[in-house]
Design a protein around this motif. Structure first.
Motif, PDB file in Angstrom:
ATOM      1  N   LYS A  65       0.843  -1.185   0.000  1.00 26.24           N
ATOM      2  CA  LYS A  65       0.000   0.000   0.000  1.00 26.24           C
ATOM      3  C   LYS A  65       0.887   1.247   0.000  1.00 26.24           C
ATOM      4  N   LEU A  66       0.340   2.351  -0.505  1.00 29.04           N
ATOM      5  CA  LEU A  66       1.049   3.620  -0.396  1.00 29.04           C
ATOM      6  C   LEU A  66       0.858   4.140   1.024  1.00 29.04           C
ATOM      7  N   PHE A  67       1.930   4.627   1.612  1.00 29.36           N
ATOM      8  CA  PHE A  67       1.964   5.031   3.010  1.00 29.36           C
ATOM      9  C   PHE A  67       2.121   6.544   3.052  1.00 29.36           C
ATOM     10  N   PHE A  68       1.187   7.237   3.690  1.00 28.77           N
ATOM     11  CA  PHE A  68       1.236   8.692   3.819  1.00 28.77           C
ATOM     12  C   PHE A  68       1.581   9.020   5.269  1.00 28.77           C
ATOM     13  N   ARG A  69       2.479   9.984   5.465  1.00 32.59           N
ATOM     14  CA  ARG A  69       2.886  10.292   6.835  1.00 32.59           C
ATOM     15  C   ARG A  69       3.072  11.789   7.013  1.00 32.59           C
ATOM     16  N   ARG A  70       2.643  12.278   8.181  1.00 31.29           N
ATOM     17  CA  ARG A  70       2.918  13.660   8.578  1.00 31.29           C
ATOM     18  C   ARG A  70       3.354  13.652  10.034  1.00 31.29           C
ATOM     19  N   GLY A  71       4.439  14.355  10.327  1.00 30.75           N
ATOM     20  CA  GLY A  71       4.904  14.458  11.696  1.00 30.75           C
ATOM     21  C   GLY A  71       6.383  14.142  11.807  1.00 30.75           C
ATOM     22  N   ASN A  72       6.813  13.703  12.996  1.00 30.26           N
ATOM     23  CA  ASN A  72       8.199  13.304  13.197  1.00 30.26           C
ATOM     24  C   ASN A  72       8.228  11.926  13.856  1.00 30.26           C
ATOM     25  N   SER A  73       9.413  11.464  14.208  1.00 29.65           N
ATOM     26  CA  SER A  73       9.542  10.095  14.692  1.00 29.65           C
ATOM     27  C   SER A  73       8.826   9.847  16.014  1.00 29.65           C
ATOM     28  N   SER A  74       8.594  10.879  16.794  1.00 34.29           N
ATOM     29  CA  SER A  74       7.944  10.693  18.086  1.00 34.29           C
ATOM     30  C   SER A  74       6.454  11.002  18.061  1.00 34.29           C
ATOM     31  N   THR A  75       6.038  11.927  17.195  1.00 33.44           N
ATOM     32  CA  THR A  75       4.627  12.301  17.097  1.00 33.44           C
ATOM     33  C   THR A  75       4.259  12.415  15.625  1.00 33.44           C
ATOM     34  N   PHE A  76       3.576  11.413  15.099  1.00 36.25           N
ATOM     35  CA  PHE A  76       3.218  11.450  13.690  1.00 36.25           C
ATOM     36  C   PHE A  76       1.893  10.734  13.461  1.00 36.25           C
ATOM     37  N   ALA A  77       1.300  11.009  12.315  1.00 35.24           N
ATOM     38  CA  ALA A  77       0.097  10.312  11.887  1.00 35.24           C
ATOM     39  C   ALA A  77       0.388   9.680  10.538  1.00 35.24           C
ATOM     40  N   SER A  78      -0.256   8.580  10.243  1.00 40.16           N
ATOM     41  CA  SER A  78      -0.035   7.912   8.974  1.00 40.16           C
ATOM     42  C   SER A  78      -1.345   7.327   8.466  1.00 40.16           C
ATOM     43  N   GLY A  79      -1.384   7.048   7.189  1.00 37.79           N
ATOM     44  CA  GLY A  79      -2.546   6.430   6.568  1.00 37.79           C
ATOM     45  C   GLY A  79      -2.098   5.589   5.402  1.00 37.79           C
ATOM     46  N   LEU A  80      -2.946   4.647   4.974  1.00 40.58           N
ATOM     47  CA  LEU A  80      -2.629   3.751   3.872  1.00 40.58           C
ATOM     48  C   LEU A  80      -3.598   3.975   2.720  1.00 40.58           C
ATOM     49  N   SER A  81      -3.113   3.779   1.501  1.00 38.10           N
ATOM     50  CA  SER A  81      -3.971   3.887   0.332  1.00 38.10           C
ATOM     51  C   SER A  81      -5.013   2.773   0.341  1.00 38.10           C
ATOM     52  N   VAL A  82      -6.105   3.001  -0.371  1.00 30.91           N
ATOM     53  CA  VAL A  82      -7.173   2.006  -0.448  1.00 30.91           C
ATOM     54  C   VAL A  82      -6.689   0.775  -1.214  1.00 30.91           C
TER      55      VAL A  82
END
Length: 216
Positions: A65-82
């Motif tokens: 899946k494509l992995f989307f990420r915003r943040g840094n190594s300690s505080t981040f959010a991520s999501g995966l493509s459909v």
């Protein structure tokens, strides 16, 4: 035309300066590996922390899946493509901020679930765009295996229709030009067209055949 990256030392980067908390990062890529995690493109904070917006092929950790990420190594959010991404096929990816702490991601113009970091991170601090790599707290981490045709950055949230137009082959220059701040078509002579930002290439990225774009 496009640039081919070897997944080890190859990368392309240029300095940037964002003046908006809304940002859309778009790339057109063709991965040739489904077995390792790979960075397509990222917008980072140089020489400070690993804070970034990142587009990543999750071949190892995320079942292709494509992995989307915003943040840094300690505080981040991520999501995966459909859907999963494919090997050897030209595809598009995008991530856009919605607030100072949230985002949405797209693979081939299909919106994926977004996320929130839980902390406010102002986009204006981003000062380095990296293609085929990620800039951590002290070093680059090149990783993309395959070809990348173009990378573009807007200081706005593009709409679904605009991201669909990009996916269908329209040049970034034709999409919300008043908000387009950086555009690097990765042809034989790599250059950033809108600000003239100095391009730095490491390793030995080489020229490759790319897809047709409308209004390059």
């Amino acid at each position: 035309m496009a640039r081919s990256y070897n997944g080890t030392t190859d990368r392309t980067s240029f300095p940037m300066s964002m003046n908006s908390d809304a940002i859309t990062l778009f790339a057109r890529q063709r991965s040739t590996s489904l077995t390792v995690d790979q960075i397509i493109a990222s917008v980072c904070v140089a020489a400070a922390s690993d804070t970034s917006l990142t587009l990543q092929c999750g071949g190892n950790s995320s079942a292709d899946k494509l992995f989307f990420r915003r943040g840094n190594s300690s505080t981040f959010a991520s999501g995966l493509s459909v859907a999963s991404y494919a090997s050897g096929v030209w595809e598009t990816s995008a991530i856009k901020t919605v607030t100072q702490s949230s985002f949405f991601g797209y693979l081939n113009a299909v919106e994926a679930a977004g996320g929130t970091t839980g902390v406010s991170q102002t986009t204006v601090t981003f000062n380095t765009a990296v293609i085929a790599a990620f800039l951590g707290s002290s070093a680059f981490t090149p990783s993309f295996i395959g070809d990348i045709c173009s990378v573009a950055i807007w200081i706005t949230n593009l709409t679904q229709d605009e991201i669909t137009a990009l996916d269908r082959g329209f040049s970034p220059r034709r999409i919300r030009p008043q908000s387009l701040r950086y555009y690097a078509p990765l042809v034989r002579d790599v250059q950033e067209l809108f600000t003239g930002a100095a391009i730095t290439e490491a390793g030995t990225p080489s020229a490759a055949a790319g897809p047709r774009l409308y209004g390059m």
